[in-house]
Design a protein around this motif. Structure first.
Motif, PDB file in Angstrom:
ATOM      1  N   MET A   1       0.861  -1.214   0.000  1.00 45.14           N
ATOM      2  CA  MET A   1       0.000   0.000   0.000  1.00 45.14           C
ATOM      3  C   MET A   1       0.881   1.242   0.000  1.00 45.14           C
ATOM      4  O   MET A   1       1.711   1.419   0.881  1.00 45.14           O
ATOM      5  CB  MET A   1      -0.898  -0.073   1.244  1.00 45.14           C
ATOM      6  CG  MET A   1      -1.459   1.264   1.722  1.00 45.14           C
ATOM      7  SD  MET A   1      -3.013   1.680   0.893  1.00 45.14           S
ATOM      8  CE  MET A   1      -3.223   3.348   1.433  1.00 45.14           C
ATOM      9  N   SER A   2       0.729   2.063  -1.063  1.00 41.85           N
ATOM     10  CA  SER A   2       1.528   3.280  -1.129  1.00 41.85           C
ATOM     11  C   SER A   2       0.790   4.403  -0.427  1.00 41.85           C
ATOM     12  O   SER A   2      -0.426   4.521  -0.538  1.00 41.85           O
ATOM     13  CB  SER A   2       1.750   3.645  -2.591  1.00 41.85           C
ATOM     14  OG  SER A   2       2.151   4.983  -2.666  1.00 41.85           O
ATOM     15  N   TYR A  27      -4.024   4.264 -10.807  1.00 42.13           N
ATOM     16  CA  TYR A  27      -3.368   4.066  -9.504  1.00 42.13           C
ATOM     17  C   TYR A  27      -4.383   4.177  -8.364  1.00 42.13           C
ATOM     18  O   TYR A  27      -4.392   5.167  -7.634  1.00 42.13           O
ATOM     19  CB  TYR A  27      -2.247   5.089  -9.306  1.00 42.13           C
ATOM     20  CG  TYR A  27      -1.214   5.068 -10.403  1.00 42.13           C
ATOM     21  CD1 TYR A  27      -0.278   4.037 -10.470  1.00 42.13           C
ATOM     22  CD2 TYR A  27      -1.188   6.064 -11.389  1.00 42.13           C
ATOM     23  CE1 TYR A  27       0.663   3.997 -11.494  1.00 42.13           C
ATOM     24  CE2 TYR A  27      -0.251   6.024 -12.411  1.00 42.13           C
ATOM     25  CZ  TYR A  27       0.672   4.991 -12.459  1.00 42.13           C
ATOM     26  OH  TYR A  27       1.594   4.953 -13.460  1.00 42.13           O
ATOM     27  N   GLU A  29      -4.301   2.989  -5.606  1.00 41.37           N
ATOM     28  CA  GLU A  29      -3.620   3.077  -4.309  1.00 41.37           C
ATOM     29  C   GLU A  29      -3.169   4.507  -3.974  1.00 41.37           C
ATOM     30  O   GLU A  29      -2.823   4.808  -2.841  1.00 41.37           O
ATOM     31  CB  GLU A  29      -2.427   2.114  -4.256  1.00 41.37           C
ATOM     32  CG  GLU A  29      -1.220   2.493  -5.128  1.00 41.37           C
ATOM     33  CD  GLU A  29      -1.331   2.042  -6.596  1.00 41.37           C
ATOM     34  OE1 GLU A  29      -2.467   1.876  -7.095  1.00 41.37           O
ATOM     35  OE2 GLU A  29      -0.272   1.920  -7.243  1.00 41.37           O
ATOM     36  N   TYR A  30      -3.157   5.405  -4.960  1.00 41.93           N
ATOM     37  CA  TYR A  30      -2.789   6.804  -4.683  1.00 41.93           C
ATOM     38  C   TYR A  30      -4.040   7.595  -4.316  1.00 41.93           C
ATOM     39  O   TYR A  30      -5.123   7.347  -4.849  1.00 41.93           O
ATOM     40  CB  TYR A  30      -2.205   7.494  -5.928  1.00 41.93           C
ATOM     41  CG  TYR A  30      -0.897   6.972  -6.452  1.00 41.93           C
ATOM     42  CD1 TYR A  30      -0.091   6.101  -5.728  1.00 41.93           C
ATOM     43  CD2 TYR A  30      -0.453   7.389  -7.713  1.00 41.93           C
ATOM     44  CE1 TYR A  30       1.105   5.644  -6.247  1.00 41.93           C
ATOM     45  CE2 TYR A  30       0.752   6.929  -8.236  1.00 41.93           C
ATOM     46  CZ  TYR A  30       1.522   6.053  -7.497  1.00 41.93           C
ATOM     47  OH  TYR A  30       2.699   5.612  -8.025  1.00 41.93           O
ATOM     48  N   ASN A  55     -10.522   7.191  -4.528  1.00 44.06           N
ATOM     49  CA  ASN A  55      -9.176   7.781  -4.405  1.00 44.06           C
ATOM     50  C   ASN A  55      -9.093   9.198  -4.981  1.00 44.06           C
ATOM     51  O   ASN A  55      -8.011   9.712  -5.220  1.00 44.06           O
ATOM     52  CB  ASN A  55      -8.136   6.892  -5.108  1.00 44.06           C
ATOM     53  CG  ASN A  55      -8.383   6.765  -6.600  1.00 44.06           C
ATOM     54  OD1 ASN A  55      -9.505   6.945  -7.072  1.00 44.06           O
ATOM     55  ND2 ASN A  55      -7.335   6.465  -7.350  1.00 44.06           N
TER      56      ASN A  55
END
Ligand code: NAD
Ligand code: TYD
Length: 351
Positions: A1-2, A27, A29-30, A55
Motif C-alpha cells: 500500500m503506497s 493508480y 492506491e494513490y 481515491n
C-alpha cells in the motif's frame, strides 16, 4: 500500500483533467487531490466519469493564496505535486499580462515554498512542473527545440512560464527539492476551451461563424493529442530523473492554414455540408502581436531514456477530437456562457 497523496493543480482544466483521469484510474492506491480555482478555463464537468472514485477528491482553491496552500499541505500530508494550474492562453496574456504573472509565477512559487517547508526528507517526494515549449522562443523554417536550447520567451504567457521554470530549478539547486520539468508542444483533444485554435475553429464551423486566421496563416505548430501528453506525464512522474527536464512533442508540424483547411474538409463531411462550405468561412485578420513563427520539439531524450512514444497519429487524434466536440455541443455551449462573449468580442471585433 503506497501512502502517496498527490496534489494535481489545474485538474479541472484541459490537460489537467486528462492527467487526473489517468492517475485516478491507473493508480487506485494513490490519493489524488485535484486543486483548481475554477477560473473560466476550469470545468468540473470534464471529470464527471471519475468524480465518485474513492481515491479522488476535489478542492476549490487558488494557488496564489500562500496560507491556504500551506494549510493544504499540512492538512492532507501531500507527498507529491503535479503542477498544471496556470493561465494558459497567449492572446489573453496580451490583454492582461499581470494575471499571468500572478498565477504562473507567484502561484508556482507558493507551491514550491509549501513543498520546501513541509517535506523534511525530500528524497521521498516529487515536485513535477508542467511547462511549455514556448519558453524556448520561436524557430525559423528549420531546427528544433532541445532541452538545452536557451530560453527566449517572447509573450507574457511564455515569459511567465519561463520564469516559473527557472524558479522551480532554483529550488532544486538551492534546497535540494526533487523536481522534474516537462516542456510540451501544442496539445489538442477533448475538453480544450474554445479559445485555442482547434476547438475555436470547430465551434465556429458548427455555428457557421468566421474563422479568424492570424496574419497569413503560415505560422507552424507541433501538435500532440492530449491523452498522449497525460501518459507522458505519468511516465516522467514515475521514471524521470530528479532535476531533469524532458521535452514532449508530437513530431507533427502543421502550418495553421493547412491545419485549418484539413479541419474544414473533415467538418464538411461530418456535418453533411457541401465541399468548400467551411473553407468559405476563413477570414484573414490582423496578426497576433509578437506572433511566434514556429515551434518544433525534439523529444528524442524522452523516447530514448524513458521509451516513450505517442499512441495516436494525427489522423486518429483529430478524428477523435472532432467527434468529441460534435457529440458534446452542450459542453461547448456551457463553457461559452458567462464571460466568453465579452472576451470574444474584445479579441476579434477590432481585427
Ligand atoms: P487550461 O487553461 O485549460 O487549464 C488551467 C486550469 O488551471 C483551469 O482549470 C483553471 O481553473 C486552473 N487555474 C488557473 N488559475 C488558477 C489558480 N490561480 N489557482 C488554481 N487553479 C487555477 O490550461 P491547459 O491547456 O490545460 O494547460 C495546463 C498546463 O499545461 C499549463 O501549465 C500550461 O502552461 C501547460 N501546457 C499547455 C499546453 C497546451 O497546448 N494547452 C502545452 C504545453 C504545456
Ligand atoms: P493557440 O491555439 O492559441 O496556441 P499557441 O499560440 O499557444 O501556439 O494558437 C495556435 C496557432 O493558431 C497560433 O499560431 C495562433 C493561431 N491562431 C489563429 O490564427 N487564429 C485564432 O483565432 C487563434 C486562437 C489562434
Amino acid at each position: 500500500m503506497s501512502a502517496k497523496t498527490i496534489l494535481i493543480t489545474g485538474g479541472a482544466g484541459f490537460i489537467g483533467s486528462h492527467v487526473v483521469r489517468e492517475f485516478v484510474l491507473k493508480y487506485p492506491e494513490y490519493h489524488i487531490l485535484n486543486l483548481d480555482a475554477l477560473t473560466y478555463a476550469g470545468n468540473l464537468s470534464n471529470l464527471t466519469d471519475i468524480e465518485d472514485k474513492d481515491n479522488y477528491e476535489f478542492i476549490k482553491g487558488d494557488i496564489v493564496d500562500l496560507n491556504f496552500i500551506n494549510e493544504l499541505f499540512i492538512k492532507h500530508e501531500i507527498t507529491d505535486v503535479i503542477h498544471l494550474a496556470a493561465e494558459s492562453h497567449v492572446d489573453r496574456s496580451i490583454l492582461n499580462p499581470l494575471a499571468f504573472i500572478h498565477t504562473n509565477v507567484v502561484g508556482t512559487s507558493n507551491l514550491l515554498h509549501a513543498a520546501k517547508s513541509n517535506w523534511s526528507n525530500t528524497s521521498e517526494h516529487k515536485f513535477y512542473h508542467v511547462s511549455t515549449d514556448e519558453v524556448y522562443g520561436s524557430l525559423s523554417e528549420t531546427g528544433y527545440f532541445l532541452e538545452t536550447t536557451p530560453y527566449d520567451p517572447r509573450s507574457p504567457y511564455s515569459a511567465s512560464k519561463a520564469s516559473s521554470d527557472m524558479i522551480v530549478r532554483s529550488f532544486a539547486h538551492t534546497f535540494n527539492l526533487p523536481i522534474v520539468i516537462s516542456n510540451c508542444s501544442n496539445n489538442y483533444g477533448p475538453n480544450q476551451f474554445p479559445e485555442k485554435l482547434i476547438p475555436l475553429f470547430i465551434s465556429n464551423i458548427i455555428d457557421q461563424k468566421p474563422l479568424p486566421v492570424y496574419g497569413k496563416g503560415e505560422n507552424v505548430r507541433d501538435w500532440l493529442y492530449v491523452v498522449d501528453h497525460a501518459k507522458a506525464i505519468d511516465l516522467i512522474f514515475h521514471e524521470g530523473q530528479p532535476g531533469e527536464t524532458y521535452n514532449i512533442g508530437g513530431e507533427n508540424e502543421w502550418s495553421n492554414i493547412d491545419l485549418i483547411k484539413l479541419l474544414c474538409q473533415k467538418m464538411d463531411t461530418k456535418l453533411g455540408r457541401n465541399k468548400g462550405d467551411s473553407e468559405s468561412l476563413i477570414t484573414f485578420v490582423k496578426d497576433r502581436a509578437g506572433h511566434d513563427f514556429r515551434y518544433a520539439i525534439d523529444c528524442s531524450k524522452l523516447k530514448k531514456n524513458l521509451d516513450w512514444a505517442p499512441i495516436e497519429t494525427f489522423e486518429t487524434g483529430i478524428e477523435k477530437t472532432i467527434d468529441w466536440y460534435l457529440g458534446n455541443q452542450q459542453w461547448i455551449e456551457h463553457v461559452k456562457s458567462g464571460a466568453y462573449q465579452e472576451y470574444y468580442s474584445q479579441q476579434y471585433s477590432n481585427r
